[in-house]
Design a protein around this motif. Structure first.
Motif, PDB file in Angstrom:
ATOM      1  N   HIS A 174       0.831  -1.207   0.000  1.00 27.86           N
ATOM      2  CA  HIS A 174       0.000   0.000   0.000  1.00 27.86           C
ATOM      3  C   HIS A 174       0.867   1.258   0.000  1.00 27.86           C
ATOM      4  O   HIS A 174       0.535   2.239  -0.683  1.00 27.86           O
ATOM      5  N   LEU A 175       1.949   1.250   0.761  1.00 25.19           N
ATOM      6  CA  LEU A 175       2.849   2.403   0.762  1.00 25.19           C
ATOM      7  C   LEU A 175       3.467   2.617  -0.615  1.00 25.19           C
ATOM      8  O   LEU A 175       3.568   3.759  -1.093  1.00 25.19           O
ATOM      9  N   LEU A 176       3.856   1.524  -1.278  1.00 24.91           N
ATOM     10  CA  LEU A 176       4.400   1.637  -2.623  1.00 24.91           C
ATOM     11  C   LEU A 176       3.344   2.146  -3.591  1.00 24.91           C
ATOM     12  O   LEU A 176       3.627   2.981  -4.466  1.00 24.91           O
ATOM     13  N   TYR A 177       2.113   1.678  -3.408  1.00 25.00           N
ATOM     14  CA  TYR A 177       1.011   2.138  -4.259  1.00 25.00           C
ATOM     15  C   TYR A 177       0.814   3.647  -4.113  1.00 25.00           C
ATOM     16  O   TYR A 177       0.641   4.362  -5.105  1.00 25.00           O
ATOM     17  N   LEU A 178       0.847   4.134  -2.879  1.00 24.92           N
ATOM     18  CA  LEU A 178       0.673   5.569  -2.641  1.00 24.92           C
ATOM     19  C   LEU A 178       1.855   6.365  -3.183  1.00 24.92           C
ATOM     20  O   LEU A 178       1.677   7.471  -3.700  1.00 24.92           O
ATOM     21  N   LEU A 179       3.051   5.813  -3.058  1.00 26.67           N
ATOM     22  CA  LEU A 179       4.234   6.501  -3.571  1.00 26.67           C
ATOM     23  C   LEU A 179       4.148   6.652  -5.089  1.00 26.67           C
ATOM     24  O   LEU A 179       4.480   7.705  -5.645  1.00 26.67           O
ATOM     25  N   ILE A 180       3.675   5.602  -5.758  1.00 25.08           N
ATOM     26  CA  ILE A 180       3.509   5.665  -7.209  1.00 25.08           C
ATOM     27  C   ILE A 180       2.332   6.549  -7.583  1.00 25.08           C
ATOM     28  O   ILE A 180       2.355   7.235  -8.612  1.00 25.08           O
ATOM     29  N   ALA A 181       1.302   6.550  -6.744  1.00 26.19           N
ATOM     30  CA  ALA A 181       0.078   7.292  -7.066  1.00 26.19           C
ATOM     31  C   ALA A 181       0.306   8.789  -7.132  1.00 26.19           C
ATOM     32  O   ALA A 181      -0.398   9.494  -7.868  1.00 26.19           O
ATOM     33  N   MET A 182       1.272   9.296  -6.389  1.00 28.10           N
ATOM     34  CA  MET A 182       1.486  10.743  -6.357  1.00 28.10           C
ATOM     35  C   MET A 182       1.849  11.301  -7.735  1.00 28.10           C
ATOM     36  O   MET A 182       1.122  12.148  -8.271  1.00 28.10           O
TER      37      MET A 182
ATOM     38  N   VAL B 125       0.034  12.220   3.307  1.00 29.48           N
ATOM     39  CA  VAL B 125       0.099  12.280   4.775  1.00 29.48           C
ATOM     40  C   VAL B 125       0.888  11.112   5.353  1.00 29.48           C
ATOM     41  O   VAL B 125       1.860  11.326   6.100  1.00 29.48           O
ATOM     42  N   PRO B 126       0.531   9.841   5.051  1.00 26.46           N
ATOM     43  CA  PRO B 126       1.335   8.752   5.620  1.00 26.46           C
ATOM     44  C   PRO B 126       2.779   8.749   5.125  1.00 26.46           C
ATOM     45  O   PRO B 126       3.692   8.382   5.880  1.00 26.46           O
ATOM     46  N   LEU B 127       3.007   9.170   3.895  1.00 26.12           N
ATOM     47  CA  LEU B 127       4.379   9.198   3.382  1.00 26.12           C
ATOM     48  C   LEU B 127       5.219  10.233   4.122  1.00 26.12           C
ATOM     49  O   LEU B 127       6.391   9.992   4.447  1.00 26.12           O
TER      50      LEU B 127
END
Length: 234
Positions: free
Chosen positions: A24-32, A132-134
């Motif tokens: 999920h963290l990787l997904y959010l990092l890519i999503a930005m 936010v989480p990143l």
């Protein structure tokens, strides 16, 4: 015989041992960055298409934008399968079309085109929330590792235009920073899982192909949502 609970099942701290958290963290990092690319292309194509629509050139821009929507949605489908644990079916509602006009009409008529557009628009807000989480993770990890790295200066942001920092130059300070860093990391992981869950539900609702209810005749049976794991029946 007593069996040990999996570490990922532990309350609060179990997220640190759960592989889904890091996906999920990787997904959010890519999503930005991807979210901003999607937003820029769709905003530019849609705006230019609407402005130039009276001279027909805009219609071409709008059709190209719809093609881009389907390409972006296809990438998001693959990304969700890889990182969110879905198993999404590729939509097949375009069918065969005769000529250029027929093909253009198929793109406009296909429900998957507009569902994909809806997903891309909603995904932008998931990407914003993912900041936010990143950021919490970026601030928490230096605090956790402070006893191994001091002296160091940790920056938390700005107050009245001045950087808000914490200069850690002694072992007691470094040890005091550890629980704060652990708390920040845990909150970041839980928020990442919340964002991942929301993105997964959005993908299942908007990016999945025909469900069993769409393709099968009506019956008294119970349908199972496509993309979800099916529960066994006796």
């Amino acid at each position: 015989m007593v069996s040990l609970r999996p570490l990922a099942a532990l309350p609060v701290v179990g997220v640190l041992a759960d592989g889904r958290t890091y996906r999920h963290l990787l997904y959010l990092l890519i999503a930005m960055p991807i979210g901003f690319v999607h937003s820029g292309v769709l905003s530019f194509g849609g705006t230019l298409g609407l402005v130039l629509a009276p001279v027909l050139v805009g219609v071409v821009f709008l059709l190209v934008t719809l093609v881009a929507v389907r390409l972006f949605a296809g990438f998001e489908r693959w990304l969700a399968d890889a990182l969110l644990g879905t198993d999404l079916a590729k939509p097949d509602d375009l069918g065969d079309a005769d000529g250029v006009l027929g093909g253009a009409r198929k793109f406009v008529d296909a429900a998957s085109t507009w569902r994909g557009l809806g997903f891309l628009m909603a995904k932008f807000w998931v990407a914003l929330f993912g900041v936010v989480p990143l950021l919490l993770l970026a601030r928490g990890i230096p605090l956790v590792t402070a006893p191994l790295r001091y002296p160091l200066v940790v920056q938390f942001g700005e107050v009245n235009g001045e950087p808000a920092t914490w200069a850690i130059d002694a072992l007691p300070e470094a040890l005091a920073a550890v629980p704060l860093g652990v708390a920040a990391v845990l909150v970041a992981c839980h928020l990442a899982n919340v964002a991942g869950y929301a993105a997964r539900r959005m993908a299942l609702a908007l990016l999945d192909g025909p469900t069993r209810a769409d393709s099968a005749p009506e019956s008294g049976g119970v349908t199972v949502e496509s993309g979800e794991s099916e529960a066994g029946a006796d």
